[in-house]
Design an enzyme around this catalytic site. Structure first.
Site, PDB file in Angstrom:
ATOM      1  N   ARG A 130       0.824  -1.238   0.000  1.00  0.00           N
ATOM      2  CA  ARG A 130       0.000   0.000   0.000  1.00  0.00           C
ATOM      3  C   ARG A 130       0.850   1.276   0.000  1.00  0.00           C
ATOM      4  NH1 ARG A 130      -2.438  -3.515  -1.192  1.00  0.00           N
ATOM      5  NH2 ARG A 130      -4.278  -4.451  -0.259  1.00  0.00           N
ATOM      6  N   SER A 181     -11.043  -1.017   3.837  1.00  0.00           N
ATOM      7  CA  SER A 181     -10.316  -1.087   5.115  1.00  0.00           C
ATOM      8  C   SER A 181      -9.842   0.302   5.505  1.00  0.00           C
ATOM      9  CB  SER A 181      -9.092  -1.989   4.975  1.00  0.00           C
ATOM     10  OG  SER A 181      -9.499  -3.290   4.637  1.00  0.00           O
ATOM     11  N   GLU A 188      -5.056   3.608   6.019  1.00  0.00           N
ATOM     12  CA  GLU A 188      -4.908   3.404   4.573  1.00  0.00           C
ATOM     13  C   GLU A 188      -5.681   4.536   3.872  1.00  0.00           C
ATOM     14  OE1 GLU A 188      -5.532  -0.685   3.383  1.00  0.00           O
ATOM     15  OE2 GLU A 188      -6.256  -0.036   1.420  1.00  0.00           O
TER      16      GLU A 188
END
Ligand SMILES: Cc1cc2nc3c(=O)[nH]c(=O)nc-3n(C[C@H](O)[C@H](O)[C@H](O)COP(=O)(O)OP(=O)(O)OC[C@H]3O[C@@H](n4cnc5c(N)ncnc54)[C@H](O)[C@@H]3O)c2cc1C
Length: 326
Positions: free
Chosen positions: A174, A225, A315
């Site tokens: 990520r 998420s 995130e």
């Protein structure tokens, strides 16, 4: 700093640019929270995007770039400055390579590749958002991420258009170099894929989509998420020793495990709810606000910090909080 009226006048001289004033950003985010941007511009034409970006930066105010808004939390007070979106969405194929503009939806790219019998990104089926942001955040699912297939990324660094190889993108879980250079704007990427029967690819993508739609109903106002998962090897030994082996996947511990341990499931703050079936999924059940969302996120971070001495990292990306313009 240039006057607001002068900036709008200059922006209106740029061809192919759509301009809205006091544009509610809740319309541009899947969470459906957040106030208005002073000015919102979008275009599918690279030269117009660059002209608008340079104009925004020359104005002396803040500016920021968004994609489809599926991973954003916008402040209730909105964004004081100019929000820009590049919507060019061409996708083309040369042999085993596919080139996509940043404004194409990732799902369009996945479907395009599957239809042409090209394997490598079918596990990303159902990840919402545009291709540019998928590269920016190295999006992925089911054990694969876009970094495995990216050959080149074309972007504007504020002065010129540049081409980065995969290695230069410095991809990690990520993460990419673009997350550390928020003033760079991705215009397109080339992916290298493998040949495979389209029917097989369609079948595996279909199975994944079915599971995903149960976890994230398509109408759910959320960002997927909220927190990144954690690399097991990076955790302190006393934390590692508490994590049961059954939850570890590909060397990562789901942040949902830590969140579950601190009782996150089902927490509610007004219309902002933590899903009762998934501790790392926060959604807006109707009229939630960004403030309520931040309160829940801060509460969850402090619970995990208190119990495990561990700082979870979002995130999701923030717009309009503190100074996050570019
Ligand atoms: C239901 C749901 C499920 C999800 N599941 C997953 C998943 O399985 N895996 C996963 O990885 N993600 C997942 N996500 C998160 C999200 O889909 C990804 O982060 C996606 O890549 C965001 O794309 P976007 O176009 O909406 O970007 P936005 O949310 O608009 O922006 C995200 C960031 O990208 C930057 N950005 C956007 N365009 C550009 C550009 N052209 N150049 C430079 N920077 C840019 C923005 O500045 C911002 O910081 C999920 C989200 C939802 C809502």
């Amino acid at each position: 700093m240039r006057s607001y009226e002068e900036t709008i006048r200059r922006l209106s001289q740029i061809p192919d640019l759509s301009i809205s004033v006091a544009e509610p950003l809740s319309r541009h985010t899947r969470f459906g929270v957040g106030g208005a941007a002073d000015v919102y511009v979008e275009t599918a034409v690279e030269s117009s995007f660059i002209a608008a970006l340079l104009e925004a930066r020359a104005s002396g105010g803040d500016s920021t770039v968004i994609g489809s808004g599926t991973n954003l939390i916008v402040a209730d007070d909105g964004f004081r400055g100019i929000v820009l979106r590049f919507t060019g969405a061409d996708i083309s194929q040369t042999g085993l390579c596919v080139e996509a503009q940043a404004g194409a939806e990732l799902q369009q790219l996945v479907d395009f590749s599957i239809d042409r019998g090209l394997k490598g990104i079918e596990t990303m089926t159902g990840i919402p958002g545009a291709v540019g942001a998928a590269v920016y955040g190295n999006a992925g699912a089911y054990g694969h991420s876009i970094m495995e297939r990216v050959q080149q990324v074309r972007f504007f660094d504020g002065a010129t258009i540049r081409l980065f190889t995969n290695a230069e993108c410095e991809f990690h879980y990520r993460e990419s170099v673009f997350k550390r250079h928020k003033d760079w704007v991705i215009f397109s990427t080339n992916l290298h894929l493998d040949a495979a029967p389209a029917g097989e690819l369609r079948e595996s993508a279909g199975a994944i989509l079915k599971i995903r739609n149960e976890k994230y109903p398509p109408t759910m106002k959320c960002a997927g998420s909220i927190f990144k998962n954690l690399i097991l090897a990076d955790l302190a030994l006393n934390v590692q020793s508490q994590v049961p082996a059954r939850v570890i996947r590909e060397g990562k511990v789901p942040s949902a495990w830590f969140l579950e341990e601190v009782g996150a499931k089902g927490i509610k703050n007004g219309d902002i709810h933590v899903a009762d079936y998934h501790a790392n999924l926060i959604f807006n059940a109707g009229n939630g606000t960004a403030r309520q969302l931040r309160e829940v996120i801060d509460d969850l971070k402090s619970r995990v910090d208190h119990r495990f001495g561990l700082l979870l990292e979002e995130e999701v990306q923030y717009v309009g909080f503190e100074s996050n313009g570019s």
